[in-house]
Write a protein that holds these residues in place. Structure first.
Motif, PDB file in Angstrom:
ATOM      1  N   UNK A 276     -16.610  -0.923  10.626  1.00 20.96           N
ATOM      2  CA  UNK A 276     -17.268  -1.878  11.585  1.00 20.96           C
ATOM      3  C   UNK A 276     -18.504  -0.867  12.178  1.00 20.96           C
ATOM      4  N   UNK A 277     -19.519  -1.688  12.893  1.00 17.96           N
ATOM      5  CA  UNK A 277     -20.320  -1.281  13.765  1.00 17.96           C
ATOM      6  C   UNK A 277     -19.715  -0.829  15.111  1.00 17.96           C
ATOM      7  N   UNK A 278     -20.332   0.010  15.752  1.00 20.50           N
ATOM      8  CA  UNK A 278     -19.745   0.600  17.086  1.00 20.50           C
ATOM      9  C   UNK A 278     -19.451  -0.384  18.260  1.00 20.50           C
ATOM     10  N   UNK A 279     -19.946  -1.595  18.130  1.00 24.87           N
ATOM     11  CA  UNK A 279     -19.883  -2.463  19.186  1.00 24.87           C
ATOM     12  C   UNK A 279     -18.584  -3.333  18.716  1.00 24.87           C
TER      13      UNK A 279
ATOM     14  N   UNK B 272     -12.328  -3.830  19.425  1.00 25.30           N
ATOM     15  CA  UNK B 272     -11.187  -3.841  18.669  1.00 25.30           C
ATOM     16  C   UNK B 272     -10.259  -2.905  19.609  1.00 25.30           C
ATOM     17  N   UNK B 273     -10.920  -1.830  20.126  1.00 24.33           N
ATOM     18  CA  UNK B 273     -10.049  -0.687  21.003  1.00 24.33           C
ATOM     19  C   UNK B 273     -10.052  -1.020  22.461  1.00 24.33           C
ATOM     20  N   UNK B 274     -10.159  -2.367  22.701  1.00 25.02           N
ATOM     21  CA  UNK B 274     -10.129  -2.754  24.193  1.00 25.02           C
ATOM     22  C   UNK B 274      -8.667  -3.263  24.091  1.00 25.02           C
ATOM     23  N   UNK B 275      -7.642  -2.799  25.025  1.00 22.47           N
ATOM     24  CA  UNK B 275      -6.368  -3.264  24.807  1.00 22.47           C
ATOM     25  C   UNK B 275      -5.848  -3.939  25.886  1.00 22.47           C
ATOM     26  N   UNK B 276      -4.556  -4.267  25.766  1.00 29.93           N
ATOM     27  CA  UNK B 276      -3.824  -5.258  26.925  1.00 29.93           C
ATOM     28  C   UNK B 276      -2.486  -4.370  26.616  1.00 29.93           C
ATOM     29  N   UNK B 277      -1.876  -4.601  27.888  1.00 30.78           N
ATOM     30  CA  UNK B 277      -0.397  -4.026  27.831  1.00 30.78           C
ATOM     31  C   UNK B 277       0.625  -4.773  27.024  1.00 30.78           C
TER      32      UNK B 277
ATOM     33  N   UNK C  81       7.015   0.303   8.178  1.00 31.36           N
ATOM     34  CA  UNK C  81       5.991   1.338   8.335  1.00 31.36           C
ATOM     35  C   UNK C  81       5.318   1.304   9.809  1.00 31.36           C
ATOM     36  N   UNK C  82       5.184   2.818   9.977  1.00 30.57           N
ATOM     37  CA  UNK C  82       4.488   2.966  11.223  1.00 30.57           C
ATOM     38  C   UNK C  82       3.402   4.113  10.841  1.00 30.57           C
ATOM     39  N   UNK C  83       2.087   3.850  11.554  1.00 29.13           N
ATOM     40  CA  UNK C  83       0.947   4.732  11.383  1.00 29.13           C
ATOM     41  C   UNK C  83       0.506   5.019  12.723  1.00 29.13           C
ATOM     42  N   UNK C  84       0.138   6.486  12.988  1.00 29.96           N
ATOM     43  CA  UNK C  84      -0.810   6.809  13.790  1.00 29.96           C
ATOM     44  C   UNK C  84      -1.874   7.744  13.459  1.00 29.96           C
ATOM     45  N   UNK C  85      -2.951   7.615  13.974  1.00 31.15           N
ATOM     46  CA  UNK C  85      -4.146   8.384  13.421  1.00 31.15           C
ATOM     47  C   UNK C  85      -4.845   8.834  14.978  1.00 31.15           C
TER      48      UNK C  85
ATOM     49  N   UNK D 273       0.746  -1.310   0.113  1.00 30.98           N
ATOM     50  CA  UNK D 273       0.007   0.075   0.089  1.00 30.98           C
ATOM     51  C   UNK D 273       0.748   1.411  -0.074  1.00 30.98           C
ATOM     52  N   UNK D 274       0.338   2.496   0.346  1.00 31.51           N
ATOM     53  CA  UNK D 274       0.808   3.663   0.123  1.00 31.51           C
ATOM     54  C   UNK D 274       0.566   4.129   1.613  1.00 31.51           C
ATOM     55  N   UNK D 275       1.642   5.130   2.127  1.00 32.76           N
ATOM     56  CA  UNK D 275       1.180   5.897   3.255  1.00 32.76           C
ATOM     57  C   UNK D 275      -0.121   6.840   3.437  1.00 32.76           C
ATOM     58  N   UNK D 276      -0.340   7.119   2.199  1.00 34.11           N
ATOM     59  CA  UNK D 276      -1.945   8.103   2.307  1.00 34.11           C
ATOM     60  C   UNK D 276      -2.952   7.002   2.461  1.00 34.11           C
ATOM     61  N   UNK D 277      -2.832   5.836   1.870  1.00 29.09           N
ATOM     62  CA  UNK D 277      -4.050   4.867   2.169  1.00 29.09           C
ATOM     63  C   UNK D 277      -3.806   4.294   3.391  1.00 29.09           C
ATOM     64  N   UNK D 278      -2.821   3.982   4.096  1.00 28.79           N
ATOM     65  CA  UNK D 278      -2.909   3.556   5.459  1.00 28.79           C
ATOM     66  C   UNK D 278      -3.406   4.829   6.330  1.00 28.79           C
ATOM     67  N   UNK D 279      -3.115   5.817   6.033  1.00 30.90           N
ATOM     68  CA  UNK D 279      -3.973   6.955   6.753  1.00 30.90           C
ATOM     69  C   UNK D 279      -5.282   6.870   6.384  1.00 30.90           C
ATOM     70  N   UNK D 280      -5.667   6.925   5.460  1.00 26.09           N
ATOM     71  CA  UNK D 280      -7.054   6.903   4.900  1.00 26.09           C
ATOM     72  C   UNK D 280      -7.792   5.558   5.675  1.00 26.09           C
ATOM     73  N   UNK D 281      -7.064   4.327   5.661  1.00 31.62           N
ATOM     74  CA  UNK D 281      -7.666   2.955   6.402  1.00 31.62           C
ATOM     75  C   UNK D 281      -7.689   3.183   7.605  1.00 31.62           C
ATOM     76  N   UNK D 282      -6.880   3.567   8.573  1.00 31.78           N
ATOM     77  CA  UNK D 282      -6.770   3.830   9.831  1.00 31.78           C
ATOM     78  C   UNK D 282      -8.023   4.864  10.366  1.00 31.78           C
ATOM     79  N   UNK D 283      -7.996   5.919   9.507  1.00 32.70           N
ATOM     80  CA  UNK D 283      -8.982   6.960   9.822  1.00 32.70           C
ATOM     81  C   UNK D 283     -10.225   6.557   9.548  1.00 32.70           C
ATOM     82  N   UNK D 284     -10.764   5.871   8.353  1.00 29.64           N
ATOM     83  CA  UNK D 284     -11.962   5.449   8.150  1.00 29.64           C
ATOM     84  C   UNK D 284     -12.499   4.396   9.138  1.00 29.64           C
ATOM     85  N   UNK D 285     -11.500   3.525   9.682  1.00 26.87           N
ATOM     86  CA  UNK D 285     -11.689   2.637  10.874  1.00 26.87           C
ATOM     87  C   UNK D 285     -12.158   3.291  12.143  1.00 26.87           C
ATOM     88  N   UNK D 286     -11.285   4.199  12.558  1.00 28.20           N
ATOM     89  CA  UNK D 286     -11.816   4.760  14.042  1.00 28.20           C
ATOM     90  C   UNK D 286     -13.043   5.579  13.779  1.00 28.20           C
ATOM     91  N   UNK D 287     -13.471   6.015  12.555  1.00 31.33           N
ATOM     92  CA  UNK D 287     -14.624   6.948  12.242  1.00 31.33           C
ATOM     93  C   UNK D 287     -15.752   6.013  12.231  1.00 31.33           C
TER      94      UNK D 287
END
Length: 360
Positions: free
Chosen positions: A273-276, A281-286, A322-326, A255-269
């Protein structure tokens, strides 16, 4: 290691000196130049601020010995970012009531794990205890560069090793988990994994330059910088062309960096995925990945020096990292380098560049 800076002080300085800030050099360009000076052949980033302004700085060369610049937003092998795509598909199946997160994998793939009582959630969160198959493969050996692997062949390499802990009792990153997740998708849907990722995620997120390479496809289709692998004698070998099947659901995509930004942004928005399921997905562990990093279901949260967290993943494969953050307010940054880091300091420098991109 991510830097921890006083965000309020930084904001005060910027407010007090608008003219100086406007003329200051881009910190991401500075960071990319340092990455190249420290040994990476090329580096590229795509950064979006909270107002939607995008910049695409690069540094270094696209091919050693040519002086040709790195193409802005070029395609790269995105490695383990593939895991997030796979996790999204599994969670879509959960939303469709075709999979349950806390069911044993054996319910869907009888006999696959030789009787191990591992759940779907544990597979996605790396809490299964399954040994990491890539730790038992000579991935830097050019002799296997073009060897094609079948997913179950990869799985058996991992299952032949002792489990690292009892399921659910600890955390350890293991590519074996996502080979299982990919096989689960194929079993439940009755379709190839690549097609499900394309239909359910790539097209839905509007990604134009991201794809799952076909069997036997060893090249990168679009504009790209070459990727390099250092040999024991110090020589840098162009490793751009390779068979990525050894990564499959754990790391095969491009992929491309811009596509990774778009993917993770779409995911968080909430567009994939439905909200549930996004909440799961956002329930994390150390984790022990880097200071403050926590792992959800195919998704990593990292603390930012300016406060708050960034969500994303990352990928390492011979030739590229690659490393991405949104963030929740619309910021996004992906940084790629054209060689895997050779030291912890080099890996930290890539992470620091993402942090600077989001916080500067």
């Amino acid at each position: 290691m991510l830097k921890f800076v006083a965000a309020a002080l930084a904001a005060t300085v910027l407010a007090a000196q608008p003219a100086a800030a406007a003329s200051a050099p881009d910190p991401v360009r500075r960071d990319l130049a340092r990455l190249v000076a420290d040994g990476f052949p090329g580096a590229l980033a795509v950064v979006r601020d909270e107002r939607g302004h995008v910049r695409k700085p690069t540094a270094g060369v696209a091919r050693i010995g040519t002086g040709r610049p790195v193409p802005a937003d070029g395609q790269v092998r995105i490695g383990s970012n593939t895991k997030t795509f796979v996790a999204v598909v599994v969670l879509q199946l959960v939303a469709e009531h075709r999979v349950r997160l806390d069911d044993p994998v054996e319910r869907y793939l009888p006999g696959l794990l030789h009787g191990r009582k591992v759940t779907v959630r544990q597979i996605l969160q790396h809490t299964s205890g399954l040994a990491n198959y890539t730790e038992h493969m000579p991935l830097n050996d050019l002799a296997i560069r073009y060897r094609h692997f079948q997913p179950r062949e990869l799985l058996e390499i991992g299952l032949a090793q002792p489990d690292t802990f009892a399921p659910g009792t600890s955390w350890a990153y293991s590519n074996t988990n996502y080979i299982v997740a990919g096989l689960l998708v194929e079993k439940v849907t009755g379709r190839p994994l690549a097609g499900e990722i394309t239909r359910r995620v790539i097209r839905k997120a509007g990604l134009r330059h991201t794809y799952f390479p076909a069997d036997g496809e060893t090249w990168i289709r679009g504009r790209h910088p070459q990727g390099y692998l250092r040999q024991e004698d110090g020589e840098l070998v162009d490793i751009t062309d390779l068979d990525p099947s050894w990564g499959w659901a754990a790391g095969q995509m491009i992929g491309t960096p811009s596509d990774l930004n778009a993917f993770f942004s779409a995911l968080l928005d909430g567009k994939l995925l439905p909200a549930a399921q996004l909440a799961e997905m956002r329930r994390t562990v150390a984790t022990d990945m880097w200071p403050g990093a926590r792992y959800g279901l195919g998704l990593i949260s990292s603390p930012l020096s300016c406060g708050g967290v960034a969500w994303g993943h990352g990928g390492d494969i011979p030739g590229y990292e690659t490393r991405t953050g949104v963030t929740g307010d619309g910021r996004a940054a992906t940084v790629a380098v054209t060689m895997m880091p050779e030291t912890e300091q080099a890996a930290d420098a890539v992470l620091d560049t993402v942090d600077d991109a989001l916080c500067s």
